[in-house]
Design a protein around this motif. Sequence first.
Motif, short mmCIF file in Angstrom:
data_model
loop_
_atom_site.label_atom_id
_atom_site.label_comp_id
_atom_site.label_asym_id
_atom_site.label_seq_id
_atom_site.Cartn_x
_atom_site.Cartn_y
_atom_site.Cartn_z
N THR A 1 -2.46 30.47 -1.07
CA THR A 1 -1.59 29.36 -1.40
C THR A 1 -0.33 29.40 -0.52
O THR A 1 0.17 30.48 -0.20
N ASN A 2 0.12 28.24 -0.09
CA ASN A 2 1.31 28.09 0.74
C ASN A 2 1.14 28.54 2.20
O ASN A 2 2.11 28.72 2.91
N GLY B 1 -0.40 26.83 4.52
CA GLY B 1 -0.32 25.67 5.41
C GLY B 1 -1.63 24.92 5.57
O GLY B 1 -1.85 24.26 6.60
N LYS B 2 -2.49 24.97 4.57
CA LYS B 2 -3.78 24.26 4.66
C LYS B 2 -3.57 22.75 4.71
O LYS B 2 -4.15 22.06 5.55
N SER B 3 -2.73 22.25 3.81
CA SER B 3 -2.50 20.81 3.79
C SER B 3 -1.76 20.37 5.05
O SER B 3 -2.04 19.30 5.61
N ALA B 4 -0.85 21.22 5.52
CA ALA B 4 -0.13 20.90 6.76
C ALA B 4 -1.12 20.81 7.93
O ALA B 4 -0.99 19.95 8.81
N LYS C 1 3.80 21.11 0.58
CA LYS C 1 5.07 21.45 -0.04
C LYS C 1 5.27 22.95 -0.01
O LYS C 1 4.30 23.70 -0.09
N PHE D 1 0.55 26.76 -5.06
CA PHE D 1 -0.40 25.83 -5.68
C PHE D 1 0.04 24.37 -5.61
O PHE D 1 0.01 23.66 -6.60
N ALA D 2 0.46 23.94 -4.43
CA ALA D 2 0.82 22.52 -4.27
C ALA D 2 -0.43 21.66 -4.39
O ALA D 2 -0.40 20.58 -4.94
N THR D 3 -1.54 22.15 -3.84
CA THR D 3 -2.80 21.40 -3.90
C THR D 3 -3.70 21.98 -4.99
O THR D 3 -3.95 23.17 -5.00
N LYS E 1 1.86 29.02 11.35
CA LYS E 1 3.31 29.26 11.31
C LYS E 1 3.74 30.20 12.44
O LYS E 1 4.65 31.02 12.26
N ASP F 1 5.35 29.50 14.90
CA ASP F 1 6.72 29.16 15.31
C ASP F 1 7.76 30.04 14.64
O ASP F 1 8.86 30.21 15.17
N ALA G 1 1.01 24.50 12.67
CA ALA G 1 0.62 23.16 12.18
C ALA G 1 1.84 22.26 12.20
O ALA G 1 1.75 21.06 12.40
N1 LIG Z 1 7.48 26.82 10.01
C1 LIG Z 1 6.29 26.36 9.65
N2 LIG Z 1 6.10 25.93 8.39
C2 LIG Z 1 4.86 25.48 8.06
C3 LIG Z 1 3.78 25.46 9.01
N3 LIG Z 1 2.70 24.98 8.37
C4 LIG Z 1 3.07 24.71 7.10
N4 LIG Z 1 4.38 25.00 6.90
C5 LIG Z 1 5.15 24.84 5.67
O1 LIG Z 1 4.62 25.72 4.68
C6 LIG Z 1 4.70 25.13 3.38
C7 LIG Z 1 3.34 25.14 2.72
O2 LIG Z 1 2.46 24.28 3.41
P1 LIG Z 1 1.23 23.58 2.70
O3 LIG Z 1 0.47 22.88 3.77
O4 LIG Z 1 1.64 22.81 1.50
O5 LIG Z 1 0.42 24.87 2.22
P2 LIG Z 1 -1.00 24.94 1.46
O6 LIG Z 1 -1.75 26.06 2.08
O7 LIG Z 1 -1.63 23.61 1.45
O8 LIG Z 1 -0.50 25.37 0.02
P3 LIG Z 1 -1.20 25.11 -1.43
O9 LIG Z 1 -1.67 23.71 -1.47
O10 LIG Z 1 -0.09 25.42 -2.35
O11 LIG Z 1 -2.32 26.12 -1.53
C8 LIG Z 1 5.25 23.72 3.59
O12 LIG Z 1 6.62 23.74 3.32
C9 LIG Z 1 4.98 23.45 5.05
O13 LIG Z 1 5.86 22.53 5.62
C10 LIG Z 1 4.05 25.93 10.34
O14 LIG Z 1 3.19 25.94 11.24
N5 LIG Z 1 5.32 26.36 10.60
#
Ligand SMILES: Nc1nc2c(ncn2[C@@H]2O[C@H](COP(=O)(O)OP(=O)(O)OP(=O)(O)O)[C@@H](O)[C@H]2O)c(=O)[nH]1
Length: 426
Positions: A212-213, A215-218, A237, A241-243, A330, A332, A351
């Motif tokens: 979780t978190n 960056g899958k959705s990103a 977000k 567990f945003a998704t 991430k 960056d 992403a």
């Molecule tokens: N700096 C940076 N932040 C990122 C990157 N990719 C995602 N994020 C940030 O990381 C956070 C989580 O991203 P999500 O895409 O919501 O993560 P997820 O894996 O979908 O999370 P869940 O749905 O909670 O499982 C967000 O605030 C994004 O903006 C990246 O490449 N660089």
Amino acid sequence: MLRFTDDNRVLEEESYRAILAGLALNEDISYSMEELRGLAEADNVEVIGEAVQSLQRPNTATLLGKGKVEELAEMVSAMEADMVIFNDELTGMQLRNLEEALDCRVIDRTILILDIFASRATSAEGKLQVELAQLQYRMPRLIGFGRSLSRLGGGIGTRGPGEKKLETDRRHIERRMDDIRAELRKVRNTRKVQRAKREKSEIPVVALVGYTNSGKSAMMNRLLAMTNKEEKSVGEKDMLFATLDTQQRNIHLDSTHEFILIDTVGFVSKLPHGLVEAFKATLEEVCYADLLLHIVDASYEGNDFQIDVTDRVLQEIGAGEKERIVVFNKMDIANSFTIPEAGVDNAFVSAKEGTGMEELIRLIREKIFADTVTTDLLIPYDRGDITSYLCDKAIVLSMDYEGEGVRLRAELSGPDYQRLKKYEVI
Ligand SMILES: Nc1nc2c(ncn2[C@@H]2O[C@H](COP(=O)(O)OP(=O)(O)OP(=O)(O)O)[C@@H](O)[C@H]2O)c(=O)[nH]1
Ligand SMILES: [Mg+2]
């Protein structure tokens, strides 16, 4: 933290001040405790202290040893905490004993995760799955539910009427669980139809998995943006567990190559077993994918721990052997990170900023379109069946009616190419 009634309506929303408690059985639990803190914060709980004890084996009555529990009780009163959150799942008896000893609400990691899921679930299926998991957790612990999950606990600890009450509660819960299972079967039929459609279309399916978190959705949004489909982006977000609900989008790499991308719920260590069970249907989508993109947060120091957890959950849902690309995201903001697994394809991307994406897309293409062949075929006129098969099943790029037959330039799957090779013209 939200509290729910039996039919999942919000009962109250409160902010708690909590102390975290963990048991280390010959292991380093610092990541696990840090994660518990993240989970607490995701549930709107303020963490004001932490207590960890190393033991050879857990104490049956109170999980932690007597001295440590006394110490915790002092912390609770000195810091004016109104809750203690245990990192391990507690039995009904432990819940009750600890509430008595600590004189405050006691919950464990499982209740916490279930609570977060309950407050995030939006789809009918998601809500039902969470409720089922909550009831499954509650069933064997009816006796221990003191003040924390109190609605079912009237008369707890007393004999006679209390026992009777428990029996009614138990029957009530069993009935509700049966109802939910029946409702879930109905809801799930819709997804089956969706999946059947997808299988028929023969478009490859790629699933995003990972902690979780991470960056899958990103990642999904980045791929959508790169293929001009930004308008249908999904929610991303900075929270755990945003998704919760599975989302799918078509990604058009070019005019002839597309795949279906699926975004799924994130994983976390010690994901409650009931929850994995309840979400199995959702997670099943992962098992039908042709390729997994395992997204890893490279900026997080404990990412090797998170990779292990994801691998374990994948195995548990039967997707352990799926072809995958491990995507370090991430980049960056990443300083140093571990690449634990040799022999698996890796990609290094951001992403957010879009770096490394071309290489990732090249890898995806290689994996899912590997055996497609673009070639020219000359199909005799008396084999109209083949021509119509190709129009239906392959990607026909051009078609000309010539003297001896139909000349087609087409993109064929590996098996089709082998079968039709004799019609190939160079
Ligand atoms: N700096 C940076 N932040 C990122 C990157 N990719 C995602 N994020 C940030 O990381 C956070 C989580 O991203 P999500 O895409 O919501 O993560 P997820 O894996 O979908 O999370 P869940 O749905 O909670 O499982 C967000 O605030 C994004 O903006 C990246 O490449 N660089
Ligand atoms: Mg997400």
